[in-house]
Enzyme design. Structure first.
Site, short mmCIF file in Angstrom:
data_model
loop_
_atom_site.label_atom_id
_atom_site.label_comp_id
_atom_site.label_asym_id
_atom_site.label_seq_id
_atom_site.Cartn_x
_atom_site.Cartn_y
_atom_site.Cartn_z
N HIS A 82 13.58 7.90 0.02
CA HIS A 82 12.77 7.05 -0.86
C HIS A 82 12.83 7.55 -2.30
CE1 HIS A 82 9.58 4.22 -1.88
NE2 HIS A 82 9.18 5.15 -2.72
N ASP A 161 -0.75 -1.34 2.71
CA ASP A 161 0.09 -0.95 1.59
C ASP A 161 0.85 -2.13 1.03
OD1 ASP A 161 1.55 1.02 -0.14
OD2 ASP A 161 3.23 0.15 0.98
N ARG A 168 -0.94 -3.61 -7.24
CA ARG A 168 -0.77 -2.56 -8.26
C ARG A 168 0.21 -2.99 -9.34
NH1 ARG A 168 1.72 1.63 -4.95
NH2 ARG A 168 2.00 2.78 -6.89
N SER A 183 1.01 5.25 -1.06
CA SER A 183 1.86 4.09 -0.79
C SER A 183 3.15 4.51 -0.12
CB SER A 183 2.16 3.36 -2.10
OG SER A 183 3.09 2.31 -1.90
N LYS A 187 3.94 4.27 4.44
CA LYS A 187 5.07 3.54 5.01
C LYS A 187 5.97 4.48 5.81
CE LYS A 187 6.61 1.65 1.12
NZ LYS A 187 5.62 1.74 0.06
#
Length: 436
Positions: A82, A161, A168, A183, A187
């Site tokens: 990520h 989320d 957001r 967040s 996930k």
């Protein structure tokens, strides 16, 4: 319990209890708390922050708001990667298929654009027919058959989320360290991979503007991963200028394909290959970085990496022919060149402003639900430290109309700083954080 009470409590800098956080996420997921009140709470968190216990509680509450895949019970090892977001950041598009081509399964749930940063799902959806929304069964089936899956945020996995992520984006609360950490990690924990590599960016084009802020976020997420039993490593990388040359969805997809062929820009190619090597070492598929990089080089030279991207694109309904022939990707009808206004060395490129210009052309969202024009964006012709003469190409604009292309001319020139003396770009990878 009342949402107004929790908004005022956080507004005044008080810590919420575990029970209050669990209630807040449960009620928001059930739609009994409206967006405008959650937006107020998010802004209070943005200004007041959350302590370590609150951050952990929020992460777990968001994780529990939906189903949990626990893919590591199906395939082991299975990795996730990520990025905290940046401009021109198409790293996942290259890292995921290269890792899978090297024999390590990749289970990737990825997001859409947030603010001035692009989203991997938006880039993937530049390919005709690609389907990012998958059911649980489809997600697992594609992963087990192809050793890789590239899905969007599911309504079934961490749905709290998914709702907060979009909110957001349009409430100027994206850059909260606590909200970014919760967040991302909610996930990741809901998917349940065995290994996670985080790319935490800092600089003008990142949400974390300094390396110190990025390090704080990285340490927080590595600690959350450790407590949850997920082997988590974080690379802290620079986003002082856009990564590579392409900014915009179809343009970035085409550049990612070049990286997989070994013909991509040097900066982003080196970052991609390093991250794949890091994942190979983390999972024990290589004894060290030197051997891991050799595996990566073989996957690039043999074409295995780009073949794996085409394979997963086809598995998710996309036109693999557009991977094999990137010239078939959607293209904007207007191309216009902005030239250097003076001679000299490029001393700085404001990546955030570049991202905002790309958004204004249609490549990003200014408000929740805005459509994306996958064709539009920018291709930089020079990077930090390059020397140009006045009138030489600086940025190629890909736009829907001539007037839109012309409208961004001055804004693009304002993104650049110039120097009479030579300039050297700093290192792209600042530090790698391993669990203690």
């Amino acid at each position: 319990m009342q949402i107004v009470e929790l908004i005022s409590k956080k507004r005044d800098g008080e810590a919420l209890t575990t029970e209050q956080i669990d209630w807040l996420i449960d009620q928001y997921t059930r739609d009994t708390i409206p967006d405008y009140q959650m937006a107020a709470w998010l802004m209070a968190v943005y200004w007041r922050g959350m302590d370590a216990r609150e951050t952990s509680d929020l992460t777990l509450a968001m994780m529990r708001s939906g189903e949990q895949l626990r893919v590591r019970d199906i395939v082991t090892p299975v990795v996730d990667k990520h990025s905290t977001g940046g401009v021109g950041d198409k790293v996942t598009l290259a890292v995921a298929p290269l890792t899978a081509a090297c024999g390590v399964a990749v289970s990737k749930m990825t997001g859409r654009g947030l603010g001035h940063t692009g989203g991997t799902v938006d880039k993937l959806e530049a390919i005709d027919g690609f389907r990012a929304t998958l059911s649980r069964t489809e997600f697992i089936d594609i992963l087990t058959k192809h050793n890789i899956v590239l899905a969007g945020q599911s309504q079934d996995l961490a749905p709290a989320d998914g709702k907060m992520y979009a909110l957001r984006d349009v409430t100027a609360t994206v850059s909260s360290l606590s909200l970014i950490a919760t967040s991302i990690m909610s996930k990741k924990l809901a998917i349940g991979s065995s290994h996670l590599l985080l790319d935490v960016k800092f600089g003008s084009g990142a949400f974390m503007k300094t390396q110190e802020q990025a390090r704080e976020l990285a340490v927080a997420m590595v600690e959350i991963g450790k407590l949850a039993g997920m082997h988590t490593v974080a690379a802290i990388t620079s986003m002082e200028q856009p990564l590579g040359y392409a900014v915009g969805n179809a343009l970035e997809m085409a550049e990612a394909i070049k990286i997989l062929h070994g013909r991509g820009p040097r900066d982003i190619s080196e970052l991609c290959y390093h991250e794949v090597a890091e994942l190979l070492v983390m999972t024990g598929n290589a004894p060290g970085m030197s051997e891991a990089k050799q595996q990566v080089e073989r996957a690039v030279r043999s074409g295995a990496g780009v073949a794996k991207l085409a394979e997963v694109i086809a598995a998710q309904g996309g036109d693999a022919g557009q991977v094999e022939q990137p010239s078939l990707l959607p293209a904007a009808p207007v191309r216009s060149m902005v030239v250097a206004p003076r001679s000299g060395y490029i001393a700085g490129i404001d990546a955030e402003k570049i991202g905002l210009v790309s958004m204004s052309l249609g490549a990003g969202r200014f408000k929740k639900g805005d459509p994306i024009d996958h064709r539009t964006g920018l291709i930089l012709q020079a990077k930090l430290g390059d020397q140009l003469r006045a009138g030489e190409p600086l940025v190629e604009v890909h736009a829907r109309t001539e007037s839109e292309a012309e409208s961004v001319h001055d804004a693009l020139l304002a993104c650049y700083r110039w120097s009479e003396a030579s300039v050297t770009a700093g290192p792209l990878i600042g530090e790698v954080i391993h669990p203690s």
